[in-house]
Design a protein around this motif. Structure first.
Motif, PDB file in Angstrom:
ATOM      1  N   MET A 174      -5.903  -5.036  -4.399  1.00 16.96           N
ATOM      2  CA  MET A 174      -5.195  -4.027  -6.241  1.00 16.96           C
ATOM      3  C   MET A 174      -3.557  -3.798  -5.662  1.00 16.96           C
ATOM      4  SD  MET A 174      -6.801  -0.026  -6.248  1.00 16.96           S
ATOM      5  CE  MET A 174      -5.274   0.259  -5.226  1.00 16.96           C
ATOM      6  N   ILE A 175      -3.981  -3.823  -4.548  1.00 10.98           N
ATOM      7  CA  ILE A 175      -1.437  -4.327  -4.239  1.00 10.98           C
ATOM      8  C   ILE A 175      -1.299  -5.302  -4.584  1.00 10.98           C
ATOM      9  CG2 ILE A 175      -0.203  -3.553  -2.381  1.00 10.98           C
ATOM     10  CD1 ILE A 175      -2.400  -1.420  -1.510  1.00 10.98           C
ATOM     11  N   LYS A 176      -0.568  -5.309  -5.119  1.00 11.90           N
ATOM     12  CA  LYS A 176       0.292  -6.347  -5.652  1.00 11.90           C
ATOM     13  C   LYS A 176       1.557  -6.776  -4.541  1.00 11.90           C
ATOM     14  CE  LYS A 176       2.586  -6.787  -9.649  1.00 11.90           C
ATOM     15  NZ  LYS A 176       3.005  -7.163 -10.951  1.00 11.90           N
ATOM     16  N   SER A 177       2.208  -5.743  -4.272  1.00 14.51           N
ATOM     17  CA  SER A 177       3.141  -5.447  -3.048  1.00 14.51           C
ATOM     18  C   SER A 177       3.821  -4.314  -1.813  1.00 14.51           C
ATOM     19  CB  SER A 177       4.646  -5.372  -3.863  1.00 14.51           C
ATOM     20  OG  SER A 177       5.996  -5.707  -2.945  1.00 14.51           O
ATOM     21  N   LYS A 178       3.131  -5.316  -0.945  1.00 14.83           N
ATOM     22  CA  LYS A 178       3.407  -3.984   0.029  1.00 14.83           C
ATOM     23  C   LYS A 178       4.612  -3.019  -0.202  1.00 14.83           C
ATOM     24  CE  LYS A 178      -0.884  -5.302   3.123  1.00 14.83           C
ATOM     25  NZ  LYS A 178      -1.160  -5.719   4.014  1.00 14.83           N
ATOM     26  N   LYS A 179       5.485  -4.115   0.228  1.00 12.66           N
ATOM     27  CA  LYS A 179       6.934  -3.464   0.255  1.00 12.66           C
ATOM     28  C   LYS A 179       7.596  -3.050  -0.502  1.00 12.66           C
ATOM     29  CE  LYS A 179      11.983  -5.425   0.439  1.00 12.66           C
ATOM     30  NZ  LYS A 179      12.460  -6.932   0.813  1.00 12.66           N
ATOM     31  N   MET A 180       7.239  -2.272  -1.974  1.00 17.06           N
ATOM     32  CA  MET A 180       7.385  -1.805  -3.475  1.00 17.06           C
ATOM     33  C   MET A 180       6.605  -0.405  -2.767  1.00 17.06           C
ATOM     34  SD  MET A 180       7.751  -3.943  -6.597  1.00 17.06           S
ATOM     35  CE  MET A 180       9.198  -5.323  -7.019  1.00 17.06           C
ATOM     36  N   LEU A 181       5.399  -1.212  -2.411  1.00 12.93           N
ATOM     37  CA  LEU A 181       4.651   0.372  -1.949  1.00 12.93           C
ATOM     38  C   LEU A 181       5.040   0.943  -0.997  1.00 12.93           C
ATOM     39  CD1 LEU A 181       1.539   1.862  -2.630  1.00 12.93           C
ATOM     40  CD2 LEU A 181       0.744   0.691  -1.246  1.00 12.93           C
ATOM     41  N   TRP A 182       4.999   0.452  -0.344  1.00 13.08           N
ATOM     42  CA  TRP A 182       5.966   1.190   1.069  1.00 13.08           C
ATOM     43  C   TRP A 182       7.201   2.425   0.648  1.00 13.08           C
ATOM     44  CZ3 TRP A 182       4.105   3.387   4.750  1.00 13.08           C
ATOM     45  CH2 TRP A 182       3.341   3.168   5.015  1.00 13.08           C
ATOM     46  N   VAL A 183       7.917   0.958  -0.518  1.00 14.85           N
ATOM     47  CA  VAL A 183       9.258   2.385  -1.202  1.00 14.85           C
ATOM     48  C   VAL A 183       8.684   3.498  -1.897  1.00 14.85           C
ATOM     49  CG1 VAL A 183      10.978   1.333  -2.954  1.00 14.85           C
ATOM     50  CG2 VAL A 183      10.691  -0.197  -1.052  1.00 14.85           C
ATOM     51  N   ALA A 184       7.790   3.084  -3.044  1.00 15.05           N
ATOM     52  CA  ALA A 184       7.608   4.670  -3.363  1.00 15.05           C
ATOM     53  C   ALA A 184       6.959   5.579  -2.806  1.00 15.05           C
ATOM     54  CB  ALA A 184       6.284   3.871  -4.649  1.00 15.05           C
ATOM     55  N   ILE A 185       6.313   5.132  -1.875  1.00 11.66           N
ATOM     56  CA  ILE A 185       5.627   6.269  -0.333  1.00 11.66           C
ATOM     57  C   ILE A 185       7.755   6.850  -0.062  1.00 11.66           C
ATOM     58  CG2 ILE A 185       4.697   7.049   1.223  1.00 11.66           C
ATOM     59  CD1 ILE A 185       2.961   4.929   0.905  1.00 11.66           C
TER      60      ILE A 185
END
Length: 219
Positions: free
Chosen positions: A1-12
């Motif tokens: 489901m997660i495509k990019s962990k880096k973008m997810l952490w930036v979003a958080i």
């Protein structure tokens, strides 16, 4: 489901920054405005633009962008969840903090929605003012603090209203542990030397300042 962990952490990270900027503590205004005032940053422009609000909204939108880009699917669900978290989480965190860890005036909840003041002329030179203010002490220990009123003026010609109650300020308020109380304050104001003053009226959503020692909160 997660495509990019880096973008997810930036979003958080961006979401947390936006949430902190809008956190209504220790004052009723968002924390971002409190910080801006400390560093003498402008909060509003002359034509009404709210800089802190715009910055917070921009950061929040950026967090949504990175969140949706970080996921392979469920973009709409993630968007709705982020909106709900932004709306409800700050209030939940504040209430939890005040009911568990907060001490002294930090544990005091002020319900401005049910607080109000009434004014009426009782003679040609005397204005009577009476306020009912709702407080609740979430702490199990007694709290003592002083209280005064404040209000924002949007036009130079606005006559002070709630601030007139400060003629006998500061007022002393005592709250027992876990006590919820309606504080009733009355005063008579000499308006004979005022060029521009109210003849009467009522005010709701009353703004107050409470102090205890070195701690101060604008509510």
């Amino acid at each position: 489901m997660i495509k990019s962990k880096k973008m997810l952490w930036v979003a958080i990270l961006l979401f947390i920054v936006s949430a902190v900027m809008n956190f209504p503590f220790p004052h009723a205004i968002p924390f971002g405005e409190t910080v801006a005032q400390v560093f003498n940053f402008p909060i509003r422009s002359a034509n009404g633009w709210h800089y802190v609000g715009i910055a917070s909204l921009t950061i929040f939108i950026a967090s949504i962008f990175f969140l949706t880009r970080s996921l392979k699917k469920y973009h709409m669900r993630a968007f709705i969840l982020a909106i709900l978290l932004a709306i409800f989480v700050p209030a939940i965190i504040l209430s939890t903090y005040q009911k568990t860890f907060a001490k002294g005036v930090n544990a005091v909840y002020y319900n401005d929605e049910v607080s109000n003041c009434e004014f009426e002329m009782i003679s040609e030179s005397t204005l009577s003012g009476e306020c009912e203010l709702s407080f609740e002490n979430y702490s199990s220990k007694d709290v003592q603090f002083t209280l005064e009123f404040h209000e924002d003026y949007y036009f130079e010609d606005d006559a002070p209203m709630v601030a007139l109650m400060n003629n006998k300020a500061p007022y002393e308020v005592d709250l027992g542990g876990k006590e919820k109380k309606i504080v009733n304050l009355k005063t008579e104001i000499d308006v004979s030397n005022m060029e521009n003053h109210i003849e009467g009226g009522s005010a709701s959503g009353v703004n107050v300042i409470i102090k205890s020692g070195e701690k101060m909160r604008k509510l």
